[in-house]
Design a protein around this motif. Structure first.
Motif, PDB file in Angstrom:
ATOM      1  N   SER A 107      37.792  73.485  65.364  1.00  0.00           N
ATOM      2  CA  SER A 107      37.727  74.950  64.825  1.00  0.00           C
ATOM      3  C   SER A 107      38.052  75.667  66.107  1.00  0.00           C
ATOM      4  CB  SER A 107      36.319  75.497  64.812  1.00  0.00           C
ATOM      5  OG  SER A 107      36.073  76.517  64.955  1.00  0.00           O
ATOM      6  N   ILE A 108      39.231  76.196  65.879  1.00  0.00           N
ATOM      7  CA  ILE A 108      39.886  76.959  67.227  1.00  0.00           C
ATOM      8  C   ILE A 108      40.601  77.915  66.435  1.00  0.00           C
ATOM      9  CG2 ILE A 108      41.832  75.581  67.135  1.00  0.00           C
ATOM     10  CD1 ILE A 108      40.730  77.014  70.065  1.00  0.00           C
ATOM     11  N   ASP A 109      40.414  79.440  66.890  1.00  0.00           N
ATOM     12  CA  ASP A 109      41.152  80.622  66.561  1.00  0.00           C
ATOM     13  C   ASP A 109      42.433  80.771  67.347  1.00  0.00           C
ATOM     14  OD1 ASP A 109      42.137  83.096  66.071  1.00  0.00           O
ATOM     15  OD2 ASP A 109      40.185  84.235  66.374  1.00  0.00           O
ATOM     16  N   GLY A 125      44.770  82.869  67.524  1.00  0.00           N
ATOM     17  CA  GLY A 125      45.141  84.265  67.625  1.00  0.00           C
ATOM     18  C   GLY A 125      44.248  84.641  68.855  1.00  0.00           C
ATOM     19  N   ASN A 126      43.121  84.189  69.179  1.00  0.00           N
ATOM     20  CA  ASN A 126      42.344  84.679  70.402  1.00  0.00           C
ATOM     21  C   ASN A 126      41.968  83.471  71.128  1.00  0.00           C
ATOM     22  OD1 ASN A 126      41.599  87.644  69.396  1.00  0.00           O
ATOM     23  ND2 ASN A 126      41.422  86.092  67.342  1.00  0.00           N
ATOM     24  N   MET A 127      42.918  82.936  71.851  1.00  0.00           N
ATOM     25  CA  MET A 127      42.557  81.559  72.703  1.00  0.00           C
ATOM     26  C   MET A 127      42.489  82.110  74.125  1.00  0.00           C
ATOM     27  SD  MET A 127      44.719  78.365  71.312  1.00  0.00           S
ATOM     28  CE  MET A 127      46.328  78.912  71.824  1.00  0.00           C
ATOM     29  N   GLY A 154      44.130  71.690  66.554  1.00  0.00           N
ATOM     30  CA  GLY A 154      42.865  71.988  67.604  1.00  0.00           C
ATOM     31  C   GLY A 154      42.732  70.858  68.213  1.00  0.00           C
ATOM     32  N   GLU A 208      39.344  73.947  71.672  1.00  0.00           N
ATOM     33  CA  GLU A 208      38.084  74.832  71.697  1.00  0.00           C
ATOM     34  C   GLU A 208      37.176  74.467  73.056  1.00  0.00           C
ATOM     35  OE1 GLU A 208      34.430  76.175  68.908  1.00  0.00           O
ATOM     36  OE2 GLU A 208      35.505  74.406  68.292  1.00  0.00           O
TER      37      GLU A 208
END
Length: 220
Positions: free
Chosen positions: A37-39, A41-43, A59, A110
């Motif tokens: 689970s990794i966004d 756009g907001n790392m 991810g 993550e």
């Protein structure tokens, strides 16, 4: 076929050491992973730093992806293989979430902040976010020949200055990281420029280096 003798059952289950190693190698590189689970756009900056090596952008960074990434940066295969193996063994267990399959050699982007080590510059905070003031300190304290670049001697001075005397196990990581950074990103005059160092922290320089290597191969 007629006339062919059948091997004894016991012999069929035996694998020579070399074959056993090969089987284990293939198993490690092909084992199934839990869903990451990794966004994207907001790392954090630290997540961006390692994201280059997540070649399929799921991810999760496998040992084979690490190998591929280092080769893409211009490292030779022997170095890339050793680097991938050592990083997977050191970082994988620290970033693997509950339920991740053994042997925990894959790196989960993550949770990369859980693998942070001591004796560093402090340019990442505890969550892996970039700390501009600490990055600037690298150059205000150690860039003596040029204010916007570091020589190999200045980098070594910086590494020694940041060593935690109570945590000797953390001393080797900055040596390896900055040594490779200097090798990959310094210019022909031996300077690691501030912009390049900043690009290492957010991973952007990795993509530039890969593009340079690809262009050079195409021109040959």
């Amino acid at each position: 076929m007629a006339g062919r003798q059948r091997a004894p059952a016991a012999a069929s289950s035996y694998l020579p050491p070399v074959m056993m190693t090969a089987v284990l190698f293939l198993w490690v590189f092909s084992c199934v992973h839990v869903e990451a689970s990794i966004d994207f756009g907001n790392m954090t900056a630290l997540q961006n730093h390692v994201e280059f090596f997540d070649r399929n952008k799921d991810g999760i960074i496998t040992a084979s992806e690490l190998f591929e990434g280092y080769v893409a940066l211009g490292c030779d295969a022997v170095f890339a293989r050793k680097k991938a193996a050592s990083i997977s063994a050191a970082v994988g267990p620290k970033t693997s979430p509950v339920g991740a399959p053994l042997p925990h050699l894959s790196i989960y982007v993550e949770y990369i902040h859980k693998a942070m080590h001591g004796s560093d510059t402090g340019a990442y905070d505890a969550e892996g976010r970039f700390v501009p003031a600490k990055f600037e300190e690298i150059f205000t304290k150690h860039a003596k020949v040029r204010p916007d670049a570091l020589t190999s001697e200045e980098i070594e001075e910086m590494i020694l200055a940041n060593r935690d005397p109570l945590d000797p196990q953390s001393w080797s990581a900055p040596e390896a990281e900055w040594g490779l950074t200097y090798k990959l990103a310094s210019d022909k005059q031996g300077f690691l420029h501030k912009d390049s160092a900043r690009g290492i922290y957010d991973g952007s320089v990795f993509y530039e280096l890969e593009e340079q290597k690809t262009s050079a191969r195409c021109e040959m």
